[in-house]
Design a protein around this motif. Structure first.
Motif, PDB file in Angstrom:
ATOM      1  N   UNK A   1       0.368  -1.066  -0.138  1.00  0.00           N
ATOM      2  CA  UNK A   1      -0.190  -0.257  -0.335  1.00  0.00           C
ATOM      3  C   UNK A   1       0.700   1.050  -0.120  1.00  0.00           C
ATOM      4  N   UNK A   2       1.987   0.978   0.648  1.00  0.00           N
ATOM      5  CA  UNK A   2       2.830   2.385   0.724  1.00  0.00           C
ATOM      6  C   UNK A   2       3.355   2.428  -1.262  1.00  0.00           C
TER       7      UNK A   2
ATOM      8  N   UNK B   1       0.622   3.661  -3.436  1.00  0.00           N
ATOM      9  CA  UNK B   1       1.280   5.557  -3.211  1.00  0.00           C
ATOM     10  C   UNK B   1       2.383   6.155  -3.711  1.00  0.00           C
ATOM     11  N   UNK B   2       3.190   5.557  -3.311  1.00  0.00           N
ATOM     12  CA  UNK B   2       4.644   6.353  -3.985  1.00  0.00           C
ATOM     13  C   UNK B   2       4.614   6.398  -5.504  1.00  0.00           C
ATOM     14  N   UNK B   3       3.849   5.915  -5.898  1.00  0.00           N
ATOM     15  CA  UNK B   3       3.984   5.324  -7.186  1.00  0.00           C
ATOM     16  C   UNK B   3       4.530   4.256  -8.025  1.00  0.00           C
TER      17      UNK B   3
ATOM     18  N   UNK C   1      -1.387  -1.197  -8.567  1.00  0.00           N
ATOM     19  CA  UNK C   1      -2.687  -1.804  -8.372  1.00  0.00           C
ATOM     20  C   UNK C   1      -3.513  -2.289  -8.647  1.00  0.00           C
TER      21      UNK C   1
ATOM     22  N   UNK D   1       9.675  15.882   1.342  1.00  0.00           N
ATOM     23  CA  UNK D   1       9.108  14.666   1.523  1.00  0.00           C
ATOM     24  C   UNK D   1       8.387  14.271  -0.648  1.00  0.00           C
ATOM     25  N   UNK D   2       8.464  15.081  -1.095  1.00  0.00           N
ATOM     26  CA  UNK D   2       7.899  15.336  -2.437  1.00  0.00           C
ATOM     27  C   UNK D   2       9.083  15.014  -3.275  1.00  0.00           C
TER      28      UNK D   2
ATOM     29  N   UNK E   1       9.601  11.532  -3.376  1.00  0.00           N
ATOM     30  CA  UNK E   1       8.406  10.859  -3.641  1.00  0.00           C
ATOM     31  C   UNK E   1       8.958  10.760  -5.525  1.00  0.00           C
ATOM     32  N   UNK E   2       9.476  12.030  -5.720  1.00  0.00           N
ATOM     33  CA  UNK E   2       9.334  11.729  -7.500  1.00  0.00           C
ATOM     34  C   UNK E   2      11.030  10.750  -7.380  1.00  0.00           C
TER      35      UNK E   2
ATOM     36  N   UNK F   1      -5.086  -0.309   6.832  1.00  0.00           N
ATOM     37  CA  UNK F   1      -4.442  -0.603   5.094  1.00  0.00           C
ATOM     38  C   UNK F   1      -5.035   1.226   4.834  1.00  0.00           C
TER      39      UNK F   1
ATOM     40  N   UNK G   1      -3.292   3.357   6.710  1.00  0.00           N
ATOM     41  CA  UNK G   1      -1.920   3.236   6.044  1.00  0.00           C
ATOM     42  C   UNK G   1      -1.378   4.745   4.369  1.00  0.00           C
ATOM     43  N   UNK G   2      -2.974   4.406   4.160  1.00  0.00           N
ATOM     44  CA  UNK G   2      -2.305   5.620   2.838  1.00  0.00           C
ATOM     45  C   UNK G   2      -2.626   6.874   3.051  1.00  0.00           C
TER      46      UNK G   2
ATOM     47  N   UNK H   1       0.325   8.004   4.487  1.00  0.00           N
ATOM     48  CA  UNK H   1       1.585   8.571   3.055  1.00  0.00           C
ATOM     49  C   UNK H   1       1.580   9.626   2.446  1.00  0.00           C
TER      50      UNK H   1
ATOM     51  N   UNK I   1       4.991  25.583  -1.878  1.00  0.00           N
ATOM     52  CA  UNK I   1       4.778  24.127  -3.038  1.00  0.00           C
ATOM     53  C   UNK I   1       3.709  24.534  -4.171  1.00  0.00           C
TER      54      UNK I   1
ATOM     55  N   UNK J   1      -1.192  14.680  -8.927  1.00  0.00           N
ATOM     56  CA  UNK J   1      -0.879  13.518  -8.095  1.00  0.00           C
ATOM     57  C   UNK J   1      -0.214  14.838  -6.562  1.00  0.00           C
ATOM     58  N   UNK J   2       0.789  15.352  -7.066  1.00  0.00           N
ATOM     59  CA  UNK J   2       1.346  15.743  -5.812  1.00  0.00           C
ATOM     60  C   UNK J   2       1.062  17.138  -5.713  1.00  0.00           C
TER      61      UNK J   2
ATOM     62  N   UNK K   1      -1.943  15.623  -3.449  1.00  0.00           N
ATOM     63  CA  UNK K   1      -0.857  15.543  -1.692  1.00  0.00           C
ATOM     64  C   UNK K   1      -1.372  16.580  -1.576  1.00  0.00           C
TER      65      UNK K   1
END
Lengths: 225, 225
Positions: free
Chosen positions: A52-53, A56-58, A62, A149-150, A153-154, B49, B52-53, B56, B84, B149-150, B153
Motif C-alpha cells: 500500500x505504501x 502511494x509512492x507510485x 494496484x 517528501x515530494x 517521492x519523485x 490499510x 496507511x494510505x 503516506x 509548494x 498527484x503531487x 497531495x
DNA sequence: TAGTATTCGATTTTCGAAGATCGAAGAAAG
DNA sequence: CTTTCTTCGATCTTCGAAAATCGAATACTA
C-alpha cells in the motif's frame, strides 16, 4: 542508530525496496503477496501494508483483485517527473544554499567519495544509496519537510529505472564528474551555477533513462521473464 | 460512474476522508482502529490499510505501537505547503491554459456554480468538493498525471484545516469572488493574470488558515475534546 | 474452425482472534 | 510529600485460515 525496521510492515517494505534496487523486481513484474510473505516469514497482511505504501509512492500499480505490479513508466512519465524535479529541486537548492554550512559540505563530500568507491567496486545498490545521500545532503534543508517528501517521492518513482541505467560504466563516470562540479558550485556559494549544474546532471540522467526505455520497448521480452 | 469503493480498504478510506471533511476528525485526534472497524462492520486489517494510505498522504501521523493521529500542522507547515502549491500550480496552470477547451471552461463554470450553491446552503462538505472540482478542472490537464498527484497531495494535507475555515461566511464570499476572476482570466486566455489571481486566491486562504491556527494555539482545549 | 460457455487452480481479499506493547493508576520506598 | 516500581486495562500488532474472485485451460456449440 540507523533505525532498523520497527514493525513487520516496515520490514517488508525495506525488503521490497531492496528487491527493486537490486533489480530483482523489474518494471512490469507481478508481485505475489503470498510469495513475499513466506520468503520473509511474515503474514500477507504485513506485506499488503508495505505494498500500500509503495502504491502511494507510485512504485507499484494496484489492480483490485488482480494484484500488484511494479510500475512501468513511459518516456512521457519520465519527462514529467524530471520536469517536476527541476521545478522543486531548483527551489529547494536556492533556499538551501545560503544555509549550507561546513557540515553539509562535508556530508556531500563523503557521499561523493562513497559514490566513487561504489562505482569502482561496481556495487550498484551502494552507489544508488550514496548518490541519494549526496543530493539530499544539499536539498534537505531543515524546516522544509514537505518539500523533501515530494522530491523523495519523485526520486522513488524512477528508482527501478535508475537501478537499470547505473549498470553502464560511462554513465557512472559522467555522474561522478557532475558531482564534482556541483560540489564546487556549492563551495563557491554560486546559486546560479549550482542550478545549472543540477539541471544538466538531471538532463544526462534523463537521456540515459530514455535510452533504457527505448531498449525495453524494443525488447518487450524483458517483461516476460 | 463515480466509481464507488471497489474494495473494503477503499470503503474505509472514504469513510475516514468524509470524517475529516465533516470535522468529526480534528487535527490531533486519536483514531482508534477497532472503533472505526466496528463502526463500518469491517476488520481492523482493512482500516489499517486505509490508515496507511492517509499516513503516506501526510493526513495522519503514525507512532508505532501507539496508534494513528490526525496530523497537526503549524504555521511553518502551512506556509511551506502553500509555497509548494504556488510553484507546482503555476507550472500546471501555464501548461494547461493553452489546452483548456470549451468543455474545461464549462466544467469550471459548473463547479463554481456548485460552490456558490453550497455556500448558500451552508453545506461545507459540498463546497469543499465543488471547490476542488473547480481548481482541478483547470489544472488536471491530460498527460500530466504526476503533477496532479503531487498537487492533490498538497491539497489533502491541509484538508482538515480547510474544513475548519470554510465555516466562516466572509471567507466563502471572498472565495467565490476569486473564482469569478480566475474564470475570467481563463476565458481571456491571459496566463499572467491567471497566475496572479491564483496566487492571491491562495494567499487569502493562507491568511484565513493562519488565523485558524492562531486560535487553535490560543485554545489548546480544542485538541482535548 | 471460430466463437462462446464452463470449470478449475491460483491468488487475492477479508476476517476474527491470539499475542505483544504501551500508558496510566496505584502501591511501596525514601 | 515526592519518586520509583509494579500491575492492569486498553489498544495496537500480527497471524493463519476461510471466503471470494479472477484468468486460463477445457469443453461445447454452430
Amino acid at each position: 542508530m540507523t533505525a532498523g525496521p520497527q514493525t513487520t510492515p516496515q520490514h517488508a517494505l525495506e525488503h521490497l525496496r531492496r528487491a527493486v534496487v537490486a533489480g530483482e523486481l523489474r518494471p512490469g513484474d507481478r508481485i505475489r503477496q503470498e510469495e513475499v510473505a513466506s520468503e520473509l516469514g511474515v503474514s500477507v497482511a504485513s506485506v499488503r501494508e508495505a505494498l500500500t505504501v509503495l502504491e502511494q509512492e507510485g512504485q507499484v500499480r494496484y489492480a483490485p483483485r488482480r494484484g500488484y505490479f511494479v510500475a512501468e513508466l513511459d518516456v512521457a512519465d519520465l519527462e514529467e517527473i524530471y520536469d517536476l524535479r527541476r521545478v522543486l529541486e531548483t527551489r529547494a537548492a536556492r533556499l538551501a544554499l545560503p544555509r549550507a554550512d561546513a557540515a553539509t559540505l562535508e556530508r556531500m563530500r563523503a557521499a561523493a567519495a562513497a559514490c566513487a568507491a561504489a562505482a569502482d567496486a561496481a556495487d550498484i545498490a551502494a552507489e544508488l544509496d550514496a548518490n541519494r545521500r549526496f543530493h539530499f545532503a544539499l536539498l534537505d534543508a531543515p524546516g522544509r519537510p514537505h518539500t523533501i517528501r515530494l522530491i523523495r517521492l519523485l526520486w522513488d518513482a524512477t528508482e527501478p529505472y535508475r537501478a537499470l541505467y547505473y549498470s553502464a560504466p560511462e554513465e557512472r563516470r559522467r555522474s561522478l564528474a557532475a558531482h564534482e562540479r556541483i560540489l564546487a558550485a556549492v563551495a563557491d556559494r554560486d546559486a546560479d551555477r549550482l542550478v545549472t549544474e543540477l539541471d544538466s546532471h538531471r538532463e544526462e540522467a534523463l537521456a540515459a533513462l530514455r535510452a533504457i526505455l527505448g531498449e525495453a520497448a524494443a525488447v518487450p521480452a524483458l517483461a516476460g521473464a
